[in-house]
Design a protein around this motif. Structure first.
Motif, PDB file in Angstrom:
ATOM      1  N   ARG A 168     -13.474  11.740  -3.226  1.00 61.34           N
ATOM      2  CA  ARG A 168     -13.302  12.159  -1.838  1.00 61.34           C
ATOM      3  C   ARG A 168     -11.811  12.240  -1.527  1.00 61.34           C
ATOM      4  N   ALA A 169     -11.385  13.308  -0.874  1.00 62.90           N
ATOM      5  CA  ALA A 169      -9.990  13.452  -0.445  1.00 62.90           C
ATOM      6  C   ALA A 169      -9.790  12.595   0.801  1.00 62.90           C
ATOM      7  N   VAL A 170      -8.730  11.803   0.795  1.00 61.18           N
ATOM      8  CA  VAL A 170      -8.447  10.949   1.943  1.00 61.18           C
ATOM      9  C   VAL A 170      -7.028  11.106   2.466  1.00 61.18           C
ATOM     10  N   THR A 171      -6.181  11.836   1.733  1.00 58.24           N
ATOM     11  CA  THR A 171      -4.804  12.021   2.186  1.00 58.24           C
ATOM     12  C   THR A 171      -4.453  13.506   2.277  1.00 58.24           C
ATOM     13  N   ILE A 172      -3.470  13.794   3.106  1.00 60.01           N
ATOM     14  CA  ILE A 172      -2.985  15.165   3.238  1.00 60.01           C
ATOM     15  C   ILE A 172      -2.404  15.628   1.898  1.00 60.01           C
ATOM     16  N   ALA A 173      -1.761  14.730   1.170  1.00 61.79           N
ATOM     17  CA  ALA A 173      -1.191  15.095  -0.132  1.00 61.79           C
ATOM     18  C   ALA A 173      -2.281  15.556  -1.106  1.00 61.79           C
ATOM     19  N   GLU A 174      -3.435  14.905  -1.081  1.00 65.87           N
ATOM     20  CA  GLU A 174      -4.537  15.330  -1.956  1.00 65.87           C
ATOM     21  C   GLU A 174      -5.015  16.728  -1.566  1.00 65.87           C
ATOM     22  N   VAL A 175      -5.116  16.972  -0.271  1.00 62.72           N
ATOM     23  CA  VAL A 175      -5.540  18.300   0.198  1.00 62.72           C
ATOM     24  C   VAL A 175      -4.496  19.342  -0.197  1.00 62.72           C
ATOM     25  N   ALA A 176      -3.223  19.025  -0.021  1.00 64.98           N
ATOM     26  CA  ALA A 176      -2.155  19.962  -0.372  1.00 64.98           C
ATOM     27  C   ALA A 176      -2.172  20.276  -1.870  1.00 64.98           C
ATOM     28  N   ALA A 177      -2.514  19.301  -2.699  1.00 67.95           N
ATOM     29  CA  ALA A 177      -2.575  19.529  -4.145  1.00 67.95           C
ATOM     30  C   ALA A 177      -3.681  20.517  -4.512  1.00 67.95           C
ATOM     31  N   ALA A 178      -4.676  20.647  -3.643  1.00 71.47           N
ATOM     32  CA  ALA A 178      -5.787  21.577  -3.877  1.00 71.47           C
ATOM     33  C   ALA A 178      -5.514  22.959  -3.289  1.00 71.47           C
ATOM     34  N   GLU A 179      -4.351  23.171  -2.709  1.00 71.50           N
ATOM     35  CA  GLU A 179      -4.050  24.425  -2.018  1.00 71.50           C
ATOM     36  C   GLU A 179      -4.344  25.679  -2.843  1.00 71.50           C
ATOM     37  N   PRO A 180      -4.056  25.716  -4.144  1.00 65.80           N
ATOM     38  CA  PRO A 180      -4.360  26.939  -4.906  1.00 65.80           C
ATOM     39  C   PRO A 180      -5.852  27.294  -4.917  1.00 65.80           C
ATOM     40  N   LEU A 181      -6.705  26.342  -4.602  1.00 64.55           N
ATOM     41  CA  LEU A 181      -8.152  26.586  -4.581  1.00 64.55           C
ATOM     42  C   LEU A 181      -8.619  27.176  -3.253  1.00 64.55           C
ATOM     43  N   PHE A 182      -7.811  27.045  -2.208  1.00 63.80           N
ATOM     44  CA  PHE A 182      -8.181  27.509  -0.873  1.00 63.80           C
ATOM     45  C   PHE A 182      -7.798  28.973  -0.689  1.00 63.80           C
ATOM     46  N   ASP A 183      -8.352  29.580   0.349  1.00 59.43           N
ATOM     47  CA  ASP A 183      -8.063  30.987   0.644  1.00 59.43           C
ATOM     48  C   ASP A 183      -6.704  31.185   1.300  1.00 59.43           C
ATOM     49  N   ASN A 184      -6.212  30.169   2.002  1.00 54.37           N
ATOM     50  CA  ASN A 184      -4.963  30.257   2.750  1.00 54.37           C
ATOM     51  C   ASN A 184      -4.160  28.985   2.523  1.00 54.37           C
ATOM     52  N   PRO A 185      -2.869  29.008   2.854  1.00 54.93           N
ATOM     53  CA  PRO A 185      -2.060  27.795   2.704  1.00 54.93           C
ATOM     54  C   PRO A 185      -2.610  26.643   3.559  1.00 54.93           C
ATOM     55  N   VAL A 186      -2.466  25.437   3.042  1.00 55.71           N
ATOM     56  CA  VAL A 186      -2.887  24.239   3.775  1.00 55.71           C
ATOM     57  C   VAL A 186      -1.884  23.978   4.898  1.00 55.71           C
ATOM     58  N   ARG A 187      -2.387  23.797   6.095  1.00 55.84           N
ATOM     59  CA  ARG A 187      -1.556  23.398   7.237  1.00 55.84           C
ATOM     60  C   ARG A 187      -1.725  21.889   7.393  1.00 55.84           C
ATOM     61  N   PRO A 188      -0.663  21.100   7.240  1.00 59.70           N
ATOM     62  CA  PRO A 188      -0.793  19.642   7.293  1.00 59.70           C
ATOM     63  C   PRO A 188      -1.511  19.131   8.538  1.00 59.70           C
ATOM     64  N   GLU A 189      -1.246  19.737   9.688  1.00 58.63           N
ATOM     65  CA  GLU A 189      -1.894  19.265  10.918  1.00 58.63           C
ATOM     66  C   GLU A 189      -3.404  19.540  10.897  1.00 58.63           C
TER      67      GLU A 189
END
Length: 186
Positions: free
Chosen positions: A5-26
């Motif tokens: 399970r992702a629990v930090t913004i850094a973990e979400v940001a590390a997955a950015e290439p998998l998303f359709d758009n850039p990760v917005r920290p907020e």
């Protein structure tokens, strides 16, 4: 493979290439801290960054109870056809059962054969045809992305080449159709 399970913004940001758009920290922080929002990341043993993700949102209604919306599924192209998508869907289904949800659903374009095969291999059943009815809030999207509404009126900011609709323009297995929940009169 490990699914966490992702629990930090850094973990979400590390997955950015998998998303359709850039990760917005907020937005990542809001997602991670919102009750009923779940994001799982798949890691291969020799990989530092996630190779797949699944997100889900619990929905509840006074006369139906709780169910899980499989919001999005993504697997790196280099890691597809290895069971990662199926394992991620399975983990979200397991969580759904643990939380007492009566079911789980996903929206899928009827011509997205890759997504349909993934969801079926994870135990999902087709619910038949449907129509998707949507609303676009151009000004809200433009404010969120810091740009003017696009001249096409599609809700995307003028500076972006991509719309924000759940249908079309997706990378691999991604939800985009209708929930099969219980029959309702409305």
């Amino acid at each position: 493979m490990e699914i966490r399970r992702a629990v930090t913004i850094a973990e979400v940001a590390a997955a950015e290439p998998l998303f359709d758009n850039p990760v917005r920290p907020e937005w990542a922080e809001r997602f991670l801290t919102s009750a009923g929002h779940h994001l799982y990341l798949a890691y291969e043993p020799d990989e530092d960054a996630p190779v797949g993700f699944v997100s889900g949102i619990e929905t509840i209604h006074p006369d139906k109870g709780a169910e899980m919306l499989l919001y999005e599924l993504g697997v790196a192209e280099s890691h597809r056809r290895k069971g990662i998508g199926r394992a991620l869907v399975g983990r979200l289904a397991e969580l759904s059962r643990e939380l007492g949800c009566y079911g789980m659903w996903v929206l899928v374009d009827t011509d997205n054969d890759v997504a349909l095969a993934t969801y079926r291999s994870a135990g999902g059943k087709d619910d038949g045809g449907c129509a998707v009815v949507g609303w676009k809030f151009e000004q809200a999207v433009a404010r969120a992305y810091g740009g003017a509404p696009s001249p096409e009126g599609d809700g995307a900011p003028a500076s972006s080449g991509e719309g924000l609709s759940g249908c079309g323009g997706t990378r691999g297995p991604r939800p985009t159709g209708r929930p099969p929940g219980p029959a309702s009169g409305s």
